[in-house]
Write a protein that holds these residues in place. Structure first.
Motif, PDB file in Angstrom:
ATOM      1  N   ALA A 158      60.454  33.810  63.984  1.00  0.00           N
ATOM      2  CA  ALA A 158      60.305  33.761  62.532  1.00  0.00           C
ATOM      3  C   ALA A 158      60.888  32.453  62.015  1.00  0.00           C
ATOM      4  CB  ALA A 158      61.029  34.947  61.888  1.00  0.00           C
ATOM      5  N   PRO A 159      60.287  31.874  60.983  1.00  0.00           N
ATOM      6  CA  PRO A 159      60.749  30.572  60.497  1.00  0.00           C
ATOM      7  C   PRO A 159      62.149  30.619  59.915  1.00  0.00           C
ATOM      8  CG  PRO A 159      59.149  31.512  58.993  1.00  0.00           C
ATOM      9  CD  PRO A 159      59.145  32.379  60.207  1.00  0.00           C
ATOM     10  N   LEU A 160      62.886  29.547  60.153  1.00  0.00           N
ATOM     11  CA  LEU A 160      64.201  29.406  59.557  1.00  0.00           C
ATOM     12  C   LEU A 160      64.076  28.798  58.172  1.00  0.00           C
ATOM     13  CD1 LEU A 160      64.960  29.617  62.656  1.00  0.00           C
ATOM     14  CD2 LEU A 160      66.978  28.272  62.059  1.00  0.00           C
ATOM     15  N   SER A 161      64.952  29.188  57.283  1.00  0.00           N
ATOM     16  CA  SER A 161      64.986  28.637  55.932  1.00  0.00           C
ATOM     17  C   SER A 161      66.352  28.011  55.708  1.00  0.00           C
ATOM     18  CB  SER A 161      64.731  29.734  54.900  1.00  0.00           C
ATOM     19  OG  SER A 161      64.772  29.206  53.591  1.00  0.00           O
ATOM     20  N   PHE A 162      66.367  26.687  55.591  1.00  0.00           N
ATOM     21  CA  PHE A 162      67.625  25.961  55.422  1.00  0.00           C
ATOM     22  C   PHE A 162      67.951  25.766  53.945  1.00  0.00           C
ATOM     23  CE2 PHE A 162      66.567  24.716  59.741  1.00  0.00           C
ATOM     24  CZ  PHE A 162      67.811  24.650  60.362  1.00  0.00           C
ATOM     25  N   GLU A 163      69.234  25.777  53.650  1.00  0.00           N
ATOM     26  CA  GLU A 163      69.738  25.383  52.344  1.00  0.00           C
ATOM     27  C   GLU A 163      70.742  24.255  52.568  1.00  0.00           C
ATOM     28  OE1 GLU A 163      71.364  28.596  50.154  1.00  0.00           O
ATOM     29  OE2 GLU A 163      69.470  29.698  50.006  1.00  0.00           O
ATOM     30  N   THR A 164      70.647  23.210  51.757  1.00  0.00           N
ATOM     31  CA  THR A 164      71.520  22.054  51.922  1.00  0.00           C
ATOM     32  C   THR A 164      72.523  21.974  50.780  1.00  0.00           C
ATOM     33  OG1 THR A 164      69.767  20.838  53.070  1.00  0.00           O
ATOM     34  CG2 THR A 164      71.604  19.548  52.196  1.00  0.00           C
ATOM     35  N   VAL A 165      73.798  21.910  51.150  1.00  0.00           N
ATOM     36  CA  VAL A 165      74.887  21.784  50.182  1.00  0.00           C
ATOM     37  C   VAL A 165      75.801  20.665  50.652  1.00  0.00           C
ATOM     38  CG1 VAL A 165      76.839  22.923  49.058  1.00  0.00           C
ATOM     39  CG2 VAL A 165      74.774  24.238  49.594  1.00  0.00           C
ATOM     40  N   ASP A 166      76.006  19.664  49.802  1.00  0.00           N
ATOM     41  CA  ASP A 166      76.878  18.526  50.127  1.00  0.00           C
ATOM     42  C   ASP A 166      76.488  17.865  51.436  1.00  0.00           C
ATOM     43  OD1 ASP A 166      78.377  18.977  47.796  1.00  0.00           O
ATOM     44  OD2 ASP A 166      79.741  20.352  48.829  1.00  0.00           O
ATOM     45  N   GLY A 167      75.187  17.737  51.664  1.00  0.00           N
ATOM     46  CA  GLY A 167      74.699  17.036  52.840  1.00  0.00           C
ATOM     47  C   GLY A 167      74.662  17.839  54.121  1.00  0.00           C
ATOM     48  N   ALA A 204      64.607  14.801  58.380  1.00  0.00           N
ATOM     49  CA  ALA A 204      63.491  14.752  57.435  1.00  0.00           C
ATOM     50  C   ALA A 204      63.960  14.990  56.011  1.00  0.00           C
ATOM     51  CB  ALA A 204      62.435  15.783  57.824  1.00  0.00           C
ATOM     52  N   ASP A 205      64.912  15.887  55.846  1.00  0.00           N
ATOM     53  CA  ASP A 205      65.419  16.217  54.521  1.00  0.00           C
ATOM     54  C   ASP A 205      66.166  15.048  53.892  1.00  0.00           C
ATOM     55  OD1 ASP A 205      65.585  18.173  52.471  1.00  0.00           O
ATOM     56  OD2 ASP A 205      67.670  18.562  52.993  1.00  0.00           O
ATOM     57  N   SER A 206      66.626  14.123  54.727  1.00  0.00           N
ATOM     58  CA  SER A 206      67.335  12.944  54.226  1.00  0.00           C
ATOM     59  C   SER A 206      66.380  11.903  53.651  1.00  0.00           C
ATOM     60  CB  SER A 206      68.163  12.300  55.346  1.00  0.00           C
ATOM     61  OG  SER A 206      67.325  11.644  56.286  1.00  0.00           O
ATOM     62  N   GLY A 207      65.074  12.138  53.827  1.00  0.00           N
ATOM     63  CA  GLY A 207      64.087  11.195  53.332  1.00  0.00           C
ATOM     64  C   GLY A 207      63.650  10.169  54.348  1.00  0.00           C
ATOM     65  N   LYS A 208      64.117  10.329  55.599  1.00  0.00           N
ATOM     66  CA  LYS A 208      63.765   9.390  56.659  1.00  0.00           C
ATOM     67  C   LYS A 208      63.268  10.161  57.884  1.00  0.00           C
ATOM     68  CE  LYS A 208      67.194   5.993  55.145  1.00  0.00           C
ATOM     69  NZ  LYS A 208      68.386   5.199  55.521  1.00  0.00           N
ATOM     70  N   PRO A 209      62.126  10.825  57.778  1.00  0.00           N
ATOM     71  CA  PRO A 209      61.637  11.645  58.889  1.00  0.00           C
ATOM     72  C   PRO A 209      61.247  10.805  60.094  1.00  0.00           C
ATOM     73  CG  PRO A 209      59.965  11.435  57.199  1.00  0.00           C
ATOM     74  CD  PRO A 209      61.209  10.825  56.638  1.00  0.00           C
ATOM     75  N   GLY A 210      61.482  11.361  61.266  1.00  0.00           N
ATOM     76  CA  GLY A 210      61.113  10.674  62.499  1.00  0.00           C
ATOM     77  C   GLY A 210      60.989  11.659  63.641  1.00  0.00           C
ATOM     78  N   LEU A 211      60.882  11.133  64.842  1.00  0.00           N
ATOM     79  CA  LEU A 211      60.760  11.964  66.039  1.00  0.00           C
ATOM     80  C   LEU A 211      61.992  11.809  66.918  1.00  0.00           C
ATOM     81  CD1 LEU A 211      57.021  11.362  67.051  1.00  0.00           C
ATOM     82  CD2 LEU A 211      57.991  13.193  65.646  1.00  0.00           C
ATOM     83  N   THR A 212      62.285  12.874  67.677  1.00  0.00           N
ATOM     84  CA  THR A 212      63.456  12.862  68.543  1.00  0.00           C
ATOM     85  C   THR A 212      63.321  11.809  69.632  1.00  0.00           C
ATOM     86  OG1 THR A 212      63.596  15.259  68.219  1.00  0.00           O
ATOM     87  CG2 THR A 212      64.994  14.305  69.927  1.00  0.00           C
ATOM     88  N   ARG A 213      64.320  10.957  69.723  1.00  0.00           N
ATOM     89  CA  ARG A 213      64.360   9.961  70.789  1.00  0.00           C
ATOM     90  C   ARG A 213      65.364  10.368  71.862  1.00  0.00           C
ATOM     91  NH1 ARG A 213      64.462   3.428  69.776  1.00  0.00           N
ATOM     92  NH2 ARG A 213      63.955   2.815  71.913  1.00  0.00           N
ATOM     93  N   LYS A 214      66.460  10.978  71.429  1.00  0.00           N
ATOM     94  CA  LYS A 214      67.482  11.421  72.379  1.00  0.00           C
ATOM     95  C   LYS A 214      68.172  12.652  71.828  1.00  0.00           C
ATOM     96  CE  LYS A 214      71.523   9.743  74.988  1.00  0.00           C
ATOM     97  NZ  LYS A 214      72.440   8.580  75.197  1.00  0.00           N
TER      98      LYS A 214
END
Length: 282
Positions: A158-167, A204-214
């Motif tokens: 089932a999908p996770l639902s994140f909430e962001t508080v203070d980063g 992604a939520d930081s506004g800089k989405p990318g792919l896992t490198r490591k």
């Protein structure tokens, strides 16, 4: 097969409450977590939970495109199909849980197998080829109905639902016996998948989405199954097209004791790189 017989696949001992989208237990299945994403479209005001876009997995921004579809512009037949996919995913997760936990007589197990085989035949009557996008997906706007950790149509998670508080982004989930490695504890590979997803979300939520490198995962303590877990993550640094983040797992009852930690290095995609990955959706 009659409709009543087919519905029996979903109506297991506890499955009815999980399948009912109005129940607070709808996300119980192989993994349970709250889902707060709501889409709109034809039939607005009806049950549309879990069929709308997930902004943190939208590919439109990666391509430099303003592709967001107005909620009211989603065709009614697409809304209906997404709702059906969502409900089927929930039913399959409930079925998976009950199949793992069931201690019914062997004769009943055999009867259940026949029902599942019939359902498999029905669903497989018309299939898309591997690599062909699903008719319910819209990756440009963040709709991936079958993606693990984000899709309500997933038969496993089932999908996770994140909430962001203070980063710091936080979500809760529970892994049942189907995900055990050592007895009564979650398989390490599941923890790693959860960490990769949490890291990808915060990046992604930081506004800089990318792919896992490591991805570096440290297993500090065994992760118990059947216990509500707290998953958290945050971005720690970024620059020159790279983003670095940290994530961790703890028991919800003991948030200060980390069971698994992870450090992730993500690489931002250039628009032409994103376009290459997305060419099949053009």
């Amino acid at each position: 097969m009659r409709d009543a017989e087919l519905s029996g696949i979903c109506l297991t001992r506890r499955g009815l409450n999980r399948v009912d989208s109005r129940s607070p237990r709808v996300n119980e299945g192989f993994v349970k977590s709250p889902s707060e994403r709501v889409g709109r479209g034809a039939g607005d005001g009806e049950d549309l939970e879990g069929i709308g876009p997930v902004p943190t997995i939208a590919w439109g921004p990666l391509l430099g495109q303003a592709t967001t579809v107005a909620e009211q512009d989603v065709p009614g037949d697409l809304v209906d199909r997404r709702r059906a996919v969502r409900d089927l995913g929930r039913a399959l997760r409930a079925l998976g849980t009950d199949s793992v936990m069931s201690e019914v007589p062997t004769k009943i197990l055999c009867q259940a197998r026949l029902l599942v085989a019939e359902a498999t035949s029905i669903l497989g009557a018309t299939s898309r080829q591997a690599g062909v996008p699903s008719s319910v997906d819209d990756p440009y706007n963040g709709v991936r109905m079958f993606s693990p950790m984000t899709g309500e149509g997933s038969p496993f998670v089932a999908p996770l639902s994140f909430e962001t508080v203070d980063g710091v982004a936080s979500a809760t989930c529970t892994f049942g016996e189907a995900f055990e490695g050592p007895p009564h504890h979650v398989h390490g590979g599941i923890s790693a998948m959860l960490m990769d997803h949490a890291l990808g979300h915060v990046v992604a939520d930081s506004g800089k989405p990318g792919l896992t490198r490591k991805l570096v995962v440290q297993y500090l303590r065994p992760v118990p199954s059947g216990v509500e877990l707290l998953v958290r993550g945050r971005v720690v640094a970024s620059g020159d097209g790279d983003v670095f983040a940290q994530a961790w797992i703890a028991a919800a009852a003991e948030p200060g004791t980390r069971l698994v930690t992870a450090d992730g290095h993500f690489r931002l995609l250039r628009p032409e790189q994103a376009a290459k990955l997305m060419k099949q959706f053009a």
